[in-house]
Design a protein around this motif. Structure first.
Motif, mmCIF file in Angstrom:
data_model
loop_
_atom_site.group_PDB
_atom_site.id
_atom_site.type_symbol
_atom_site.label_atom_id
_atom_site.label_comp_id
_atom_site.label_asym_id
_atom_site.label_seq_id
_atom_site.Cartn_x
_atom_site.Cartn_y
_atom_site.Cartn_z
ATOM 1 N N GLY A 1 0.786 -1.232 0.000
ATOM 2 C CA GLY A 1 0.000 0.000 0.000
ATOM 3 C C GLY A 1 0.814 1.276 0.000
ATOM 4 O O GLY A 1 0.246 2.372 -0.115
ATOM 5 N N ILE A 2 2.148 1.186 0.144
ATOM 6 C CA ILE A 2 2.977 2.397 0.130
ATOM 7 C C ILE A 2 2.977 2.989 -1.283
ATOM 8 O O ILE A 2 3.235 2.292 -2.256
ATOM 9 N N SER A 3 2.683 4.276 -1.379
ATOM 10 C CA SER A 3 2.614 4.939 -2.673
ATOM 11 C C SER A 3 2.881 6.422 -2.486
ATOM 12 O O SER A 3 3.157 6.885 -1.376
ATOM 13 N N ARG A 4 2.794 7.171 -3.571
ATOM 14 C CA ARG A 4 3.006 8.620 -3.487
ATOM 15 C C ARG A 4 1.948 9.255 -2.597
ATOM 16 O O ARG A 4 2.237 10.205 -1.876
ATOM 17 N N ARG A 5 0.719 8.752 -2.639
ATOM 18 C CA ARG A 5 -0.342 9.317 -1.813
ATOM 19 C C ARG A 5 -0.222 8.898 -0.355
ATOM 20 O O ARG A 5 -0.657 9.614 0.538
ATOM 21 N N GLN A 6 0.331 7.733 -0.119
ATOM 22 C CA GLN A 6 0.530 7.249 1.251
ATOM 23 C C GLN A 6 1.970 6.777 1.376
ATOM 24 O O GLN A 6 2.261 5.582 1.328
ATOM 25 N N PRO A 7 2.890 7.738 1.580
ATOM 26 C CA PRO A 7 4.315 7.394 1.506
ATOM 27 C C PRO A 7 4.889 6.784 2.776
ATOM 28 O O PRO A 7 6.054 6.427 2.792
ATOM 29 N N THR A 8 4.120 6.701 3.853
ATOM 30 C CA THR A 8 4.663 6.181 5.114
ATOM 31 C C THR A 8 3.854 4.980 5.577
ATOM 32 O O THR A 8 2.677 4.824 5.247
ATOM 33 N N MET A 9 4.509 4.177 6.374
ATOM 34 C CA MET A 9 3.861 3.006 6.955
ATOM 35 C C MET A 9 4.438 2.779 8.345
ATOM 36 O O MET A 9 5.653 2.813 8.548
ATOM 37 N N THR A 10 3.566 2.589 9.318
ATOM 38 C CA THR A 10 3.974 2.257 10.674
ATOM 39 C C THR A 10 3.346 0.919 11.034
ATOM 40 O O THR A 10 2.137 0.741 10.840
ATOM 41 N N VAL B 1 10.958 -11.744 18.141
ATOM 42 C CA VAL B 1 11.307 -10.414 18.631
ATOM 43 C C VAL B 1 10.244 -9.423 18.143
ATOM 44 O O VAL B 1 9.935 -9.371 16.942
ATOM 45 N N TRP B 2 9.676 -8.662 19.076
ATOM 46 C CA TRP B 2 8.670 -7.650 18.703
ATOM 47 C C TRP B 2 9.380 -6.444 18.080
ATOM 48 O O TRP B 2 10.338 -5.924 18.629
ATOM 49 N N ILE B 3 8.889 -6.022 16.931
ATOM 50 C CA ILE B 3 9.493 -4.926 16.175
ATOM 51 C C ILE B 3 8.441 -3.841 15.931
ATOM 52 O O ILE B 3 7.297 -4.142 15.573
ATOM 53 N N GLU B 4 8.857 -2.610 16.143
ATOM 54 C CA GLU B 4 8.037 -1.461 15.751
ATOM 55 C C GLU B 4 8.765 -0.763 14.610
ATOM 56 O O GLU B 4 9.881 -0.261 14.802
ATOM 57 N N ALA B 5 8.153 -0.748 13.422
ATOM 58 C CA ALA B 5 8.835 -0.275 12.223
ATOM 59 C C ALA B 5 8.167 0.967 11.667
ATOM 60 O O ALA B 5 6.941 1.099 11.698
ATOM 61 N N ALA B 6 9.012 1.883 11.169
ATOM 62 C CA ALA B 6 8.554 3.050 10.415
ATOM 63 C C ALA B 6 9.227 3.000 9.057
ATOM 64 O O ALA B 6 10.458 3.018 8.967
ATOM 65 N N ILE B 7 8.435 2.915 8.011
ATOM 66 C CA ILE B 7 8.946 2.769 6.643
ATOM 67 C C ILE B 7 8.453 3.952 5.815
ATOM 68 O O ILE B 7 7.263 4.287 5.847
ATOM 69 N N ARG B 8 9.377 4.581 5.092
ATOM 70 C CA ARG B 8 9.031 5.768 4.298
ATOM 71 C C ARG B 8 9.527 5.597 2.870
ATOM 72 O O ARG B 8 10.643 5.129 2.629
ATOM 73 N N LEU B 9 8.699 6.008 1.919
ATOM 74 C CA LEU B 9 9.035 5.923 0.502
ATOM 75 C C LEU B 9 9.968 7.083 0.114
ATOM 76 O O LEU B 9 9.740 8.232 0.506
ATOM 77 N N VAL B 10 11.008 6.773 -0.647
ATOM 78 C CA VAL B 10 11.935 7.780 -1.160
ATOM 79 C C VAL B 10 11.633 7.979 -2.649
ATOM 80 O O VAL B 10 11.543 7.010 -3.406
ATOM 81 N N MET B 11 11.489 9.255 -3.052
ATOM 82 C CA MET B 11 11.159 9.569 -4.442
ATOM 83 C C MET B 11 12.214 10.495 -5.033
ATOM 84 O O MET B 11 12.895 11.227 -4.304
ATOM 85 N N ASP B 12 12.324 10.470 -6.379
ATOM 86 C CA ASP B 12 13.278 11.360 -7.031
ATOM 87 C C ASP B 12 12.669 12.754 -7.194
ATOM 88 O O ASP B 12 11.555 13.025 -6.718
ATOM 89 N N ASP B 13 13.403 13.657 -7.905
ATOM 90 C CA ASP B 13 12.947 15.035 -8.047
ATOM 91 C C ASP B 13 11.657 15.142 -8.838
ATOM 92 O O ASP B 13 10.959 16.162 -8.763
ATOM 93 N N TRP B 14 11.304 14.125 -9.602
ATOM 94 C CA TRP B 14 10.078 14.151 -10.401
ATOM 95 C C TRP B 14 8.939 13.385 -9.731
ATOM 96 O O TRP B 14 7.884 13.223 -10.310
ATOM 97 N N ALA C 1 8.960 10.195 -8.818
ATOM 98 C CA ALA C 1 8.928 8.760 -9.123
ATOM 99 C C ALA C 1 9.499 7.971 -7.948
ATOM 100 O O ALA C 1 10.552 8.322 -7.414
ATOM 101 N N PRO C 2 8.836 6.897 -7.509
ATOM 102 C CA PRO C 2 9.337 6.102 -6.384
ATOM 103 C C PRO C 2 10.677 5.460 -6.713
ATOM 104 O O PRO C 2 10.872 4.938 -7.813
ATOM 105 N N LEU C 3 11.591 5.522 -5.756
ATOM 106 C CA LEU C 3 12.904 4.911 -5.931
ATOM 107 C C LEU C 3 13.055 3.678 -5.050
ATOM 108 O O LEU C 3 13.335 2.585 -5.537
ATOM 109 N N GLU C 4 12.888 3.863 -3.744
ATOM 110 C CA GLU C 4 13.044 2.784 -2.777
ATOM 111 C C GLU C 4 12.435 3.240 -1.470
ATOM 112 O O GLU C 4 11.860 4.332 -1.375
#
Length: 854
Positions: A236-245, A258-271, A273-276
Motif C-alpha cells: 500500500g505504500i505509494s506517493r499518496r501514502q508514503p509512510t507506513m507504521t 522479537v517484537w518490532i516497531e517499524a517506520a517505513i518511508r518511501l523515497v522519491m526522485d525530483d520528479w 517517481a518512487p525509488l526505494e
C-alpha cells in the motif's frame, strides 16, 4: 553492303557513344558537386560543434621528431591557452604555450600514442586563481599506414560533479556511521520489499549478520500471524501514502520471536517517481513485556475493583433486607399503629431502634455514594433547586434530633441566592450532611445557622455555622478524608472523619463547586459550600449570572482500551454535557481523526497495548489536526518516561484515576464561549441516570399528593416478597391504609396470581427464588390487556443506578429502595397510578370500578 552506308552507320554509332559518354560525365560531375556540398556542410556542422563546445577540444598531429603540432583547437581551448587560431593551429605546442604546460601536454599525448588506445584521467588545474577538476579523454587516430597520426583531446570541467560525489560519499559514510551506532535496525528496501541494506544493529537484535538479510524479502522472517498485515502495508505504500507504521514479530536466529516497531518511508526522485524505501525497525520486546505485565496488573486491579463493587452491592442488599424489618416495625410501634402502648418505655425503645436503624442506613448510603464518586460513576441530574425548600426540608427532618439535643437551627435564605441549577437530591444531601455534622459537635443550648448569599463574582455561597467545640485549624482539611479520626486528645470533641463530609466535598466538586471548612478550638466551625456563578438561576431555572458567558459543550474523542474505564469515562463526560466518541485503540482513534467531523479534544490513555501509545497517537493526531487539544491520562509509575515525553511535547497530562473536579477544570480551560445553550428534559417516574446539559431547564415534575390522601382506600394490591418479615411489614402498611392485599413468596406465584385475579397495583421484590422480579415483570408484560398494563413497583435493596436501569428495562413503572420508607412508598404508588390514569384516561377506584378523569 554499301560502303557509304557502313561508314554512315559507324559514324552514327560513334556520335551516340560520344553523347552517352558526355551525359555520364555531366552526371558524375553533378553527383560529385552534391557530395562536395554535403561534405562541406557536414564539415561546417562538425566545425561548429567542435568550436562551440564548452569542453576544451583540440587535435594534435604527430611530427617526425616525436613532438606534436596543434592541428586544430576550439574556442574553449584557445581561450584557456590565451591564444588565437593563427597563433596555435599548425604550430608546435611550445611555440605558443608556456614551457611547463607544453611539456605536460606533450607527455600526455605521447602516453596515448604509446598506449595505442584511448586514455582517460582526472587532474586539478587552476582557472583564474581557482582550482578546478578536469576529466581528460585522449583518443588516437591512425593513418593509412596504421600508425598513429593524430590524437584527439577533450578536457571537461567536472568540478561540481566531483564535489557532489565527494559530498555524497561523506554523507553515506556519516549515514553508515550513524546507522551502525544506533540500536535500531536502519535499512533500505526496494519497491518489491527486498532489503538492499541493513545496519549492523541486526546482529544484536536478530542475532544474524546483516549480509544474511540483504537481498532477502523483509517478510521472510515475519511471524505468520503478522505476515498479511505487513505485506499489505508494503504493497500500500505509494506517493499518496508514503509512510507506513507497523508492529510485528521477526524470528531471531535462536528461534524466538522479537517484537518490532517499524517506520517505513518511501523515497522519491525530483520528479516524484518512487525509488526505494527507508526503514527504521526498533526492538520493543521489553516494552511489550512491560505492557503485558501492566495489562495483567490492570486486569487484576479491575477484577479487585469489580469484586469490591460486587461486595459492596451484596453487602448493601444484605444489610438493607433486615434493616427493612427493623426500621419498618419500629416505626409501626413508634406510631402506635395497632393501638396505644400502655408502657411509654416501649415507645421510646421503638424510637431508638428506628433512629439507630435510620442512622445505619445513612452510613451505608454514604459509603456507597463515596465509592461511586471515587469511581466516577456518580451521575448528577440537572434541575432547578429551591434552597429555601431544601433548608425547610432539612430542618424538619432534623427537628426531632435537634429538639432532643437542645440545639436551635436557624435558616436565612437570600431571595437573590434562592435558586440554582443542580441535582436536587444531592443538594439536599449536602445541606443535611453539613447540618448533621454541625449539630453533632454543638452542645446543648447551642445554635446552628444556615445562610445563602451571592458573592461579588456572582457565585452562590451556602454557609453552615455552629458555635460548638470546634477543632484545631490544621485538622479542618483532614476531616474531609474518609474513615479516619483526628489525633486530638479529646476524642469526644474531635470530628469523626467518616463518609459524610468527604461525600459532601465530592458532591460539591461534581457540581463544579468547592467545600471549605474553617474552625478554631472552642469557637465553632464554619462550612462554606460555594457554587459557581453559572449555577445560579431564577425560579424558572434560567441562569442569571450576567458577568459570565455560558460555555459550549466540547466534542471529545476518548481513547481507552479498558472497556469499563472507557464506558464510565464516556458517561461522566456526557453527564457534563459534552459530545463524546469512544475508541478502544489507536487504530480506531485514527479512523475517527481522519473523518471530517469536528473534534475539540483528544483524551487518551498513555499505554494502550498493543502498538501505538498515547503520546505517539497524540503526535499523529496533531499532524492530522494541528489545532486539536490533547489530554493524556497516566495511571502507573511505569508510564513516567512516556508521560515526561508527552509533557515535553506540550501535551497536557492528568493522573489516573482522574479526580472529577480536576478533570472539569482541565476541560473548562478548553471550552469555547457561546451565546447561550438551552434545552428541555423530562423528569419524574422511574428513570436510570441520564446525562443532561447544565443549561437544560427541566419540565415541571409530577406533583404527588400527600401520603394519607394520595390513594383511594380499598385498592387491590399484589405483594411479591420472599422474606417473611419484609412481606409482613409491607402487608401491614398497606392494610393500615385500608387496601386489600394478596401476598406471594416468589415471582412465579406472582405471575400465577395475575392470571387468576385483577389487581390495581403490584409491589414486586427483585431478588426472589424460582422466578425473580425482573422475569416475573416481563412475563406479566407479555399477558393480554389490560393485565399487562398493571403498574409494577420494584421493592429492592439493590440501589445502584444500573439496578434501577434493569428494573426500567424489564417494564417496571416505579422503584422503592429498602429499607422501605412509608412516605416514599405511598408517594411512588400515587405517582405510578396517576401516570397510568394519565395514559389511559381512567383511574382505579376503591371498589375496583373505573372512574373517568375530569
Amino acid at each position: 553492303m554499301d560502303t557509304n552506308i557502313i561508314i554512315t552507320l559507324a559514324f552514327g554509332i560513334g556520335l551516340l557513344a560520344l553523347a552517352l559518354a558526355l551525359w555520364s560525365l555531366r552526371r558524375q560531375r553533378r553527383a560529385f558537386a552534391l557530395q562536395s556540398r554535403r561534405l562541406a556542410e557536414s564539415e561546417a556542422t562538425l566545425r561548429a560543434v567542435f568550436d562551440h563546445s564548452s569542453d576544451r577540444l583540440f587535435i594534435g598531429r604527430v611530427v617526425g621528431d616525436g613532438s606534436f603540432v596543434a592541428q586544430r583547437a576550439n574556442a574553449a581551448a584557445l581561450l584557456a591557452w590565451n591564444a588565437t587560431v593563427e597563433q596555435a593551429e599548425g604550430q608546435r605546442l611550445d611555440a605558443f604555450l608556456p614551457a611547463a604546460l607544453a611539456h605536460k601536454i606533450n607527455a600526455d599525448l605521447q602516453s596515448c600514442v604509446d598506449a595505442g588506445e584511448a586514455t582517460r584521467f582526472e587532474e586539478d588545474s587552476p582557472v583564474h586563481g581557482v582550482t578546478r577538476r578536469w576529466e581528460v579523454s585522449q583518443t588516437p587516430i591512425r593513418g593509412a599506414d596504421g600508425a598513429v597520426a593524430l590524437v584527439s583531446v577533450s578536457a571537461r570541467d567536472i568540478t561540481r560533479r566531483h564535489d557532489a560525489e565527494a559530498a555524497s560519499r561523506d554523507s553515506e559514510a556519516r549515514y553508515r556511521l550513524l546507522a551502525g551506532s544506533v540500536s535500531d535496525i536502519v535499512g533500505r528496501i526496494d519497491l518489491n520489499g527486498v532489503r538492499l541494506y541493513c545496519s549492523d544493529s541486526a546482529r544484536a537484535c536478530l542475532g544474524c549478520d546483516p549480509a544474511d538479510l540483504i537481498r532477502r524479502p523483509l517478510v521472510e522472517r515475519v511471524h505468520p500471524d503478522d505476515l498479511a498485515a505487513v505485506a499489505d502495508g508494503l504493497t500500500g505504500i505509494s506517493r499518496r501514502q508514503p509512510t507506513m507504521t507497523a508492529v510485528y514479530r521477526l524470528r531471531h536466529t535462536d528461534g524466538r520471536w522479537v517484537w518490532i516497531e517499524a517506520a517505513i518511508r518511501l523515497v522519491m526522485d525530483d520528479w516524484g517517481a518512487p525509488l526505494e524505501c527507508v526503514s527504521v525497525e526498533r526492538d520493543i520486546t521489553a516494552r511489550k513485556v512491560m505492557e503485558a505485565e501492566l495489562y495483567d496488573a490492570r486486569q487484576a486491579a479491575d477484577a479487585a475493583s469489580r469484586s469490591k463493587s460486587e461486595f459492596l452491592a451484596s453487602l448493601s442488599h444484605e444489610l438493607r433486607t433486615p434493616m427493612n424489618a427493623v426500621i419498618g416495625f419500629a416505626d409501626l410501634i413508634a406510631r402506635e399503629s395497632e393501638g396505644p402502648i400502655n408502657n411509654p418505655y416501649y415507645k421510646d425503645f421503638a424510637l431508638n431502634i428506628r433512629d439507630s436503624g435510620q442512622h445505619l442506613l445513612e452510613l451505608i448510603n454514604e459509603i456507597l455514594d463515596n465509592v461511586r464518586a471515587e469511581a466516577g460513576q456518580l451521575v448528577l441530574d440537572d434541575e432547578t433547586v429551591d434552597l429555601e425548600q431544601a433548608a425547610t426540608f432539612a430542618i424538619r427532618l432534623l427537628s426531632q434530633r435537634a429538639g432532643r439535643a437542645g440545639v436551635q437551627i436557624v435558616a436565612s435564605v437570600d431571595p437573590k441566592a434562592r435558586y440554582l441549577r443542580g441535582d436536587e437530591k444531592r443538594v439536599r444531601q449536602i445541606l443535611l450532611n453539613l447540618l448533621s455534622n454541625a449539630m453533632k459537635y454543638t452542645p446543648t443550648g447551642g445554635r446552628v445557622d444556615v445562610e445563602t448569599s451571592l458573592e461579588a463574582d456572582g457565585a452562590l455561597r451556602l454557609l453552615v455555622r455552629d458555635n460548638g467545640t470546634g477543632t484545631a485549624e490544621p485538622e479542618t482539611a483532614q476531616v474531609l478524608q474518609a474513615f479516619e479520626r483526628s489525633d486530638a486528645s479529646d476524642h469526644r470533641a474531635a470530628p469523626r472523619r467518616g463518609a459524610g463530609l468527604p461525600l459532601t466535598r465530592r458532591l460539591m466538586e461534581l457540581h463544579g463547586g468547592t467545600l471549605t471548612l474553617s474552625s478554631a478550638q472552642g469557637q465553632g466551625t464554619v462550612a462554606v459550600a460555594r457554587f459557581a456563578p453559572d449555577r445560579v438561576a431564577d425560579e424558572a431555572g434560567r441562569t442569571v449570572a450576567p458577568s459570565l458567558t455560558p460555555r459550549a459543550a466540547l466534542s471529545i474523542l476518548m481513547v481507552e482500551d479498558d472497556p469499563t474505564i472507557r464506558d464510565s469515562g464516556v458517561a461522566l463526560l456526557q453527564s457534563w454535557g459534552h459530545r463524546v466518541v469512544g475508541a478502544a485503540n489507536a487504530n480506531e482513534a485514527l479512523a475517527i481523526l481522519r473523518q471530517p467531523a469536528p473534534l475539540d479534544l483528544l483524551f487518551s490513555d498513555i499505554v494502550m497495548p498493543p502498538g501505538m501509545n498515547g503520546a505517539e497517537l497524540a503526535r499523529e493526531a496533531r499532524r492530522l489536526r494541528p489545532d486539536l487539544a490533547v489530554l493524556l491520562a497516566s495511571g502507573f509509575a511505569a508510564h513516567a518516561v512516556i508521560a515526561d515525553d508527552a509533557a515535553q511535547a506540550g501535551y497536557d497530562v492528568i493522573a489516573k484515576p482522574y479526580d472529577p473536579a480536576e478533570l472539569q477544570q482541565r476541560l473548562a480551560a478548553l471550552r469555547p464561549a457561546v451565546a447561550s445553550a438551552s434545552s428541555s428534559a423530562a423528569a419524574g417516574g422511574l428513570q436510570p441516570p441520564v446525562s443532561r446539559s447544565v443549561a437544560t431547564p427541566p419540565t415541571a415534575p409530577i406533583q404527588a399528593t400527600s401520603v394519607d390522601g394520595a390513594l383511594s382506600e380499598g385498592l387491590r394490591i399484589l405483594v411479591a416478597e420472599d422474606v417473611e418479615m419484609n412481606r409482613l411489614l409491607v402487608v401491614t402498611l398497606l392494610k393500615q391504609a385500608k387496601h386489600r392485599v394478596v401476598a406471594v413468596e416468589d415471582g412465579a406465584e406472582a405471575v400465577a396470581a395475575m392470571r387468576r385475579h385483577a389487581f390495581d397495583l403490584v409491589l414486586m421484590d427483585v431478588n426472589m427464588p424460582v422466578m425473580d422480579g425482573l422475569d416475573a415483570t416481563r412475563a406479566i408484560r407479555e399477558m393480554a390487556a389490560p393485565v399487562n398494563r398493571t403498574p409494577i413497583i420494584a421493592l429492592t435493596a439493590n440501589t445502584f443506578p444500573e439496578d434501577v436501569a434493569r428494573c426500567r428495562a424489564a417494564g417496571m413503572n416505579g422503584y422503592v429502595a429498602k429499607p422501605i420508607d412509608r412516605t416514599v412508598l405511598f408517594r411512588e404508588m400515587s405517582r405510578c397510578l396517576a401516570e397510568q390514569a394519565a395514559g389511559n384516561g381512567t383511574s382505579p377506584h376503591a371498589n375496583g370500578t373505573v372512574v373517568t378523569q375530569a
